[in-house]
Motif scaffolding. Structure first.
Motif, PDB file in Angstrom:
ATOM      1  N   ILE A   1       6.016 -23.427  30.504  1.00  0.00           N
ATOM      2  CA  ILE A   1       6.632 -24.156  29.393  1.00  0.00           C
ATOM      3  C   ILE A   1       6.675 -25.588  29.376  1.00  0.00           C
ATOM      4  N   ALA A   2       6.972 -26.235  30.411  1.00  0.00           N
ATOM      5  CA  ALA A   2       6.959 -27.673  30.637  1.00  0.00           C
ATOM      6  C   ALA A   2       5.532 -28.144  30.696  1.00  0.00           C
ATOM      7  N   ARG A   3       4.658 -27.323  30.881  1.00  0.00           N
ATOM      8  CA  ARG A   3       3.375 -27.880  31.153  1.00  0.00           C
ATOM      9  C   ARG A   3       3.201 -28.746  32.196  1.00  0.00           C
ATOM     10  N   ASP A   4       3.952 -28.540  33.363  1.00  0.00           N
ATOM     11  CA  ASP A   4       3.813 -29.286  34.680  1.00  0.00           C
ATOM     12  C   ASP A   4       2.744 -28.781  35.729  1.00  0.00           C
ATOM     13  N   SER A   5       1.622 -29.145  35.653  1.00  0.00           N
ATOM     14  CA  SER A   5       0.616 -28.716  36.467  1.00  0.00           C
ATOM     15  C   SER A   5       0.859 -28.944  37.891  1.00  0.00           C
ATOM     16  N   ASN A   6       1.390 -30.056  38.116  1.00  0.00           N
ATOM     17  CA  ASN A   6       1.462 -30.273  39.604  1.00  0.00           C
ATOM     18  C   ASN A   6       2.702 -29.398  40.375  1.00  0.00           C
ATOM     19  N   GLY A   7       3.732 -29.261  39.441  1.00  0.00           N
ATOM     20  CA  GLY A   7       4.722 -28.431  39.874  1.00  0.00           C
ATOM     21  C   GLY A   7       4.346 -26.785  39.999  1.00  0.00           C
ATOM     22  N   PHE A   8       3.441 -26.524  39.047  1.00  0.00           N
ATOM     23  CA  PHE A   8       2.857 -25.069  38.892  1.00  0.00           C
ATOM     24  C   PHE A   8       1.805 -24.921  39.975  1.00  0.00           C
ATOM     25  N   ARG A   9       1.199 -25.920  40.408  1.00  0.00           N
ATOM     26  CA  ARG A   9      -0.035 -25.803  41.316  1.00  0.00           C
ATOM     27  C   ARG A   9       1.176 -25.707  42.865  1.00  0.00           C
ATOM     28  N   SER A  10       2.010 -26.464  43.161  1.00  0.00           N
ATOM     29  CA  SER A  10       2.878 -26.295  44.525  1.00  0.00           C
ATOM     30  C   SER A  10       3.658 -25.271  44.377  1.00  0.00           C
ATOM     31  N   LEU A  11       4.078 -24.589  43.406  1.00  0.00           N
ATOM     32  CA  LEU A  11       4.611 -23.176  43.237  1.00  0.00           C
ATOM     33  C   LEU A  11       3.833 -21.989  43.546  1.00  0.00           C
ATOM     34  N   ALA A  12       2.445 -22.246  43.148  1.00  0.00           N
ATOM     35  CA  ALA A  12       1.394 -21.101  43.314  1.00  0.00           C
ATOM     36  C   ALA A  12       1.118 -21.146  44.965  1.00  0.00           C
ATOM     37  N   LEU A  13       1.162 -22.468  45.290  1.00  0.00           N
ATOM     38  CA  LEU A  13       1.007 -22.357  47.019  1.00  0.00           C
ATOM     39  C   LEU A  13       1.849 -21.903  47.714  1.00  0.00           C
ATOM     40  N   ARG A  14       3.243 -22.055  47.116  1.00  0.00           N
ATOM     41  CA  ARG A  14       4.400 -21.553  48.130  1.00  0.00           C
ATOM     42  C   ARG A  14       4.440 -19.966  47.925  1.00  0.00           C
ATOM     43  N   SER A  15       4.039 -19.629  46.565  1.00  0.00           N
ATOM     44  CA  SER A  15       4.324 -18.125  46.422  1.00  0.00           C
ATOM     45  C   SER A  15       3.012 -17.318  47.112  1.00  0.00           C
ATOM     46  N   ILE A  16       1.700 -17.925  47.250  1.00  0.00           N
ATOM     47  CA  ILE A  16       0.690 -17.303  48.188  1.00  0.00           C
ATOM     48  C   ILE A  16       1.380 -17.311  49.379  1.00  0.00           C
ATOM     49  N   ALA A  17       2.090 -18.645  49.963  1.00  0.00           N
ATOM     50  CA  ALA A  17       2.384 -18.733  51.400  1.00  0.00           C
ATOM     51  C   ALA A  17       3.500 -17.450  51.668  1.00  0.00           C
ATOM     52  N   LEU A  18       4.325 -17.171  50.658  1.00  0.00           N
ATOM     53  CA  LEU A  18       5.643 -16.242  50.752  1.00  0.00           C
ATOM     54  C   LEU A  18       4.737 -14.850  50.723  1.00  0.00           C
ATOM     55  N   ILE A  19       3.861 -14.510  49.883  1.00  0.00           N
ATOM     56  CA  ILE A  19       3.321 -13.225  49.893  1.00  0.00           C
ATOM     57  C   ILE A  19       2.389 -12.839  51.012  1.00  0.00           C
ATOM     58  N   ILE A  20       1.773 -13.690  51.477  1.00  0.00           N
ATOM     59  CA  ILE A  20       1.200 -13.552  52.992  1.00  0.00           C
ATOM     60  C   ILE A  20       2.341 -13.293  54.051  1.00  0.00           C
ATOM     61  N   VAL A  21       3.548 -14.133  54.198  1.00  0.00           N
ATOM     62  CA  VAL A  21       4.537 -13.747  54.996  1.00  0.00           C
ATOM     63  C   VAL A  21       4.986 -12.357  54.806  1.00  0.00           C
ATOM     64  N   ASN A  22       5.306 -12.156  53.610  1.00  0.00           N
ATOM     65  CA  ASN A  22       5.831 -10.689  53.057  1.00  0.00           C
ATOM     66  C   ASN A  22       4.981  -9.800  53.630  1.00  0.00           C
ATOM     67  N   ALA A  23       3.706  -9.773  53.467  1.00  0.00           N
ATOM     68  CA  ALA A  23       2.573  -8.757  53.930  1.00  0.00           C
ATOM     69  C   ALA A  23       2.549  -8.500  55.399  1.00  0.00           C
ATOM     70  N   THR A  24       2.601  -9.843  56.158  1.00  0.00           N
ATOM     71  CA  THR A  24       2.991  -9.750  57.598  1.00  0.00           C
ATOM     72  C   THR A  24       3.804  -8.950  58.025  1.00  0.00           C
ATOM     73  N   LEU A  25       4.978  -9.398  57.593  1.00  0.00           N
ATOM     74  CA  LEU A  25       6.373  -8.880  57.777  1.00  0.00           C
ATOM     75  C   LEU A  25       6.549  -7.204  57.591  1.00  0.00           C
ATOM     76  N   LYS A  26       5.853  -6.844  56.441  1.00  0.00           N
ATOM     77  CA  LYS A  26       5.638  -5.403  56.239  1.00  0.00           C
ATOM     78  C   LYS A  26       4.892  -4.694  57.132  1.00  0.00           C
ATOM     79  N   SER A  27       3.629  -5.457  57.424  1.00  0.00           N
ATOM     80  CA  SER A  27       3.010  -4.703  58.500  1.00  0.00           C
ATOM     81  C   SER A  27       3.591  -4.649  59.920  1.00  0.00           C
ATOM     82  N   LEU A  28       4.298  -5.629  60.231  1.00  0.00           N
ATOM     83  CA  LEU A  28       5.135  -5.710  61.416  1.00  0.00           C
ATOM     84  C   LEU A  28       6.122  -4.542  61.480  1.00  0.00           C
TER      85      LEU A  28
END
Length: 87
Positions: free
Chosen positions: A32-59
């Protein structure tokens, strides 16, 4: 020890899942705010959390299967001991 590791891993997994669930509202705010830098950093943080989540579920699956094998071995040996002590 394995049971404690599994329990700790389950708790950490739930915390990560909670944070992943909270990210969707933040995405809407950045769009909504059209903040591309914030969106990019949030997308990278989301990807990292999803990878951590998948690793933890596998463990979680790994620890649960390992506990199953160890407990099955212990129960089988105990039943054999009980059976052969009477013979």
């Amino acid at each position: 020890l394995l049971f404690v590791l599994l329990l700790a891993n389950l708790v950490i997994t739930e915390v990560v899942v909670y944070y992943v669930g909270n990210l969707t509202s933040q995405f809407a705010g950045f769009l909504i705010a059209r903040d591309s830098n914030g969106f990019r950093s949030l997308a990278l943080r989301s990807i990292a959390l999803i990878i951590v989540n998948a690793t933890l579920k596998s463990l979680n699956i790994y620890f649960a299967n390992l506990i199953s094998i160890v407990w099955r071995k212990y129960i089988t040996l105990k039943v054999h001991d009980l059976y052969f002590n009477h013979k």
